[in-house]
Design an enzyme around this catalytic site. Sequence first.
Site, PDB file in Angstrom:
ATOM      1  N   GLU A 263      80.631  28.348 -13.516  1.00 32.91           N
ATOM      2  CA  GLU A 263      79.650  27.361 -13.967  1.00 32.91           C
ATOM      3  C   GLU A 263      79.268  27.627 -15.417  1.00 32.91           C
ATOM      4  O   GLU A 263      79.133  26.714 -16.215  1.00 32.91           O
ATOM      5  CB  GLU A 263      78.382  27.461 -13.113  1.00 32.91           C
ATOM      6  CG  GLU A 263      78.447  26.685 -11.857  1.00 32.91           C
ATOM      7  CD  GLU A 263      78.137  25.225 -12.078  1.00 32.91           C
ATOM      8  OE1 GLU A 263      77.183  24.733 -11.483  1.00 32.91           O
ATOM      9  OE2 GLU A 263      78.877  24.563 -12.843  1.00 32.91           O
TER      10      GLU A 263
ATOM     11  N   THR B   7      76.076  18.372 -18.916  1.00 30.50           N
ATOM     12  CA  THR B   7      75.024  19.254 -18.373  1.00 30.50           C
ATOM     13  C   THR B   7      74.337  20.034 -19.481  1.00 30.50           C
ATOM     14  O   THR B   7      73.110  20.164 -19.506  1.00 30.50           O
ATOM     15  CB  THR B   7      75.598  20.196 -17.304  1.00 30.50           C
ATOM     16  OG1 THR B   7      76.148  19.386 -16.265  1.00 30.50           O
ATOM     17  CG2 THR B   7      74.532  21.100 -16.709  1.00 30.50           C
TER      18      THR B   7
HETATM   19  N1  HSE Z   1      70.093  22.888 -12.106  1.00 28.35           N
HETATM   20  C1  HSE Z   1      71.092  22.407 -12.993  1.00 28.35           C
HETATM   21  C2  HSE Z   1      70.491  21.412 -13.954  1.00 28.35           C
HETATM   22  C3  HSE Z   1      72.184  21.745 -12.224  1.00 28.35           C
HETATM   23  O1  HSE Z   1      69.708  20.578 -13.501  1.00 28.35           O
HETATM   24  O2  HSE Z   1      70.759  21.481 -15.154  1.00 28.35           O
HETATM   25  C4  HSE Z   1      73.245  21.143 -13.112  1.00 28.35           C
HETATM   26  O3  HSE Z   1      74.497  21.432 -12.676  1.00 28.35           O
END
Ligand code: HSE
Length: 326
Positions: free
Chosen positions: A136, A192
């Site tokens: 990730e 993201t």
């Molecule tokens: N918790 C993370 C976010 C998940 O909200 O940025 C994204 O993959």
Amino acid sequence: MLMYRLVRVECPASSANLGPGFDVFGLALDVAYDAVEVEVVEEASEPTIAEFRIVGRYADKVPQGENNLVYKLALTIMKELGLNLKVRITLDKNVKPRSGLGSSGASAAAITLALTTLAGINLEPTKIVELAAVGEELVTGSRHADNVAPSLLGGFIIIRRYNPLDLVRLDPPDNLGIVLLVPDVPLPEDKTRYARSVLPQQVPLSNVVHNVGHASYVVLGFALKNVKLIAKGIQDGDSIVEPARAKLIPAYEKIRKAAISSGALAVTISGAGPSMIAIYDREELSDRDAENIGKSMLEAIRQEGYEGEYFITRPSKGPKITKIET
Ligand code: HSE
């Protein structure tokens, strides 16, 4: 040391955050699975990938060859575990990338579980999640585990802390129904990373109080297997992250209103978006009612001039080992 010659595993998509639980909550979703098959060619002097193929619905929507997360993570994990092997890897990419459904988390989970299974290494949950979370980080730049953990362990995950990682898994209630809207909207390249860059670095204490109260209801709802309590915690439960991200999703407010007025109990952004997740009680609404929630959410985004897809689904119990050969 090597237990198997070939292993194929499938890991589910997931929805992170569930409203108030930014980087803390994750729910595995039965909507789609990324599969990874690893086949050992021979022993080698160092970890080597002899062949890397990508198939599946989203095969051409992810970086190819050695730029792919699965390729990079495979080498990292083989080194970490001391697996000096030459392998063939196939990634079956079915979780839509950059959709907010834990696409990179599902791929990272699948290669991690495939390699540890192949080697006959049975890691405890936090250890295997930590290994996959490296993947990730390769994609998002931050090591959050709220997607890889549900993709690896299934069900509902609460991450208590990151250093050292500590988490717990709960079985969701059987009557928890889920409607997902996956909008087709333009996204920043590093979705993201971008969606994290818009977040406030400091927040008023009153917002923290709001989130903790709502997050507690989400946990209580999963612990008591009570969909209504889960919904009370999710709905308007996040006063910190969601307000900052709402503007990244066209028709955000309209989608929320449409879902609730069609019978959903709660609706929120799935992970970093742009997908939206609505929940309903399967004992109270029929499949047709759930379809109507999905249609209304889709209609809301269409009114803004965008397309999308909706899915009626349920939580996933977790990964499946679908092929194993000695
Ligand atoms: N918790 C993370 C976010 C998940 O909200 O940025 C994204 O993959």
